[in-house]
Design a protein around this motif. Structure first.
Motif, mmCIF file in Angstrom:
data_model
loop_
_atom_site.group_PDB
_atom_site.id
_atom_site.type_symbol
_atom_site.label_atom_id
_atom_site.label_comp_id
_atom_site.label_asym_id
_atom_site.label_seq_id
_atom_site.Cartn_x
_atom_site.Cartn_y
_atom_site.Cartn_z
ATOM 1 N N GLN A 40 0.866 -1.175 0.000
ATOM 2 C CA GLN A 40 0.000 0.000 0.000
ATOM 3 C C GLN A 40 0.915 1.240 0.000
ATOM 4 N N ALA A 41 0.731 2.080 -0.981
ATOM 5 C CA ALA A 41 1.666 3.184 -1.165
ATOM 6 C C ALA A 41 1.671 4.173 0.000
ATOM 7 N N GLN A 42 0.494 4.584 0.446
ATOM 8 C CA GLN A 42 0.433 5.623 1.473
ATOM 9 C C GLN A 42 0.658 5.063 2.882
ATOM 10 N N SER A 43 -0.015 3.969 3.184
ATOM 11 C CA SER A 43 0.084 3.428 4.542
ATOM 12 C C SER A 43 1.336 2.591 4.745
ATOM 13 N N GLY A 44 1.939 2.091 3.646
ATOM 14 C CA GLY A 44 3.092 1.214 3.765
ATOM 15 C C GLY A 44 2.729 -0.195 4.192
ATOM 16 N N PHE A 45 1.438 -0.497 4.206
ATOM 17 C CA PHE A 45 0.954 -1.824 4.583
ATOM 18 C C PHE A 45 1.372 -2.824 3.494
ATOM 19 N N SER A 50 -6.338 -5.289 7.729
ATOM 20 C CA SER A 50 -5.738 -4.888 8.986
ATOM 21 C C SER A 50 -6.391 -3.591 9.452
ATOM 22 N N GLU A 51 -6.444 -3.415 10.747
ATOM 23 C CA GLU A 51 -7.036 -2.190 11.305
ATOM 24 C C GLU A 51 -5.911 -1.239 11.699
ATOM 25 N N TYR A 109 -7.920 -1.501 6.562
ATOM 26 C CA TYR A 109 -7.126 -1.485 5.338
ATOM 27 C C TYR A 109 -7.191 -2.898 4.742
ATOM 28 N N SER A 110 -7.524 -2.985 3.443
ATOM 29 C CA SER A 110 -7.775 -4.298 2.840
ATOM 30 C C SER A 110 -7.065 -4.417 1.500
ATOM 31 N N ILE A 111 -6.634 -5.646 1.201
ATOM 32 C CA ILE A 111 -6.018 -5.975 -0.099
ATOM 33 C C ILE A 111 -6.601 -7.302 -0.566
ATOM 34 N N LYS A 112 -6.957 -7.355 -1.832
ATOM 35 C CA LYS A 112 -7.482 -8.603 -2.391
ATOM 36 C C LYS A 112 -6.899 -8.835 -3.777
#
Length: 290
Positions: free
Chosen positions: A170-175, A214-215, A221-224
């Motif tokens: 995730q670009a902004q959150s770094g997740f 993840s919270e 925050y979600s990825i699929k």
């Protein structure tokens, strides 16, 4: 028709190696009939031995047929070991002789698979001599044999699997999310250094291992991972020391992500396309071993 003790042989040879020949077909015919004096055991066909080759890197399926009046055998023997790989017996130990000491015309067919190597195909024939009380003019000497052969790769085409670890940030959150990719392909038959790969397909990528959430700061925050595709790179490589054929595979995955720190965040998520080219070493690998 033959008037001597040698069969008339026709064949379809392809190539030979040290006097051993690969034949796709073989046929031999011997026939002798004397309507005045008859025939006897002396009119048997001479024993025939034909050197037969199964090429390196191949196997052969052979179909053999033997027809005789009175007795005969057809054998295929491994030259290296001396073991019989196929045997057709039309002999008195299979069916007893009739009142004239022989057998009416009879036949048998059999088949086998041979590994690469050299073989001897041997055909024997034995005519009978009628006892004195029977008219020898009705004694016929006959032998016919045929063989057809088809080569197969020494290793049938089969399914092989490969694995790779996909990554999305995730670009902004770094997740960061890492997920396993398992895929399969068809490895062709034939010699190992000639094998190729085809028909790459995803084995599985379901919600249990290809999505995450993840919270962060009370937000989800979600990825699929939505789809994965595969493309073969370059040409197959043969590693002689490891006895393995391999080929590089470019893996590309489409991802939908929900990043609350993204200025363009929406409830529908954002589409992303990532490929292994952006990650070291840049490819997956598919293998095929002996």
């Amino acid at each position: 028709m033959s008037n001597n003790n040698k069969p008339a042989i026709s064949s379809t040879p392809a190539y030979n190696e040290q006097n051993y020949t690969w034949y796709t077909s073989l046929e031999g015919n011997f026939f002798k009939e004397d309507t005045i004096k008859g025939t006897s055991a002396a009119d048997s066909m001479d024993t025939v031995t034909i050197p037969f080759l199964v090429p390196e890197g191949q196997r052969a399926v052979i179909l053999a047929f033997l027809n005789v009046d009175d007795w005969g055998t057809l054998t295929v023997t491994d030259k290296a070991t001396g073991t019989k790989q196929l045997e057709i017996r039309l002999t008195p130990d299979v069916e007893p002789a009739g009142p004239r000491g022989g057998h009416t015309e009879w036949s048998k067919m059999d088949h086998t698979m041979l590994q690469a190597g050299q073989y001897d195909i041997t055909v024997t024939h034995q005519n009978t001599t009628y006892p004195a009380e029977y008219d020898p003019r009705y004694n016929v000497s006959k032998c016919r044999f045929t063989l057809s052969a088809t080569t197969l790769p020494d290793h049938d085409s089969h399914e092989v699997t490969g694995t790779y670890t996909g990554i999305f940030n995730q670009a902004q959150s770094g997740f960061k999310f890492k997920f396993p990719i398992k895929f399969k392909a068809t490895c062709s038959g034939g010699e190992l250094h000639e094998r190729t790969f085809s028909n790459l397909q995803l084995v599985s990528c379901d919600d249990s291992n290809c999505s995450t959430l993840s919270e962060i700061d009370n937000k989800i925050y979600s990825i699929k991972v939505q789809s994965i595709k595969f493309d073969l790179l370059d040409t197959p490589i043969y590693d002689q020391d490891a006895n393995v054929a391999m080929q590089k595979v470019l893996v590309t995955w489409n991802v939908r992500s929900w990043d609350h720190q993204d200025p363009d965040y929406s409830a529908e998520g954002t589409e992303h396309t990532v490929s292994s080219a952006a990650i070291m070493p840049g490819w997956a690998t598919i293998h095929c071993k002996l």
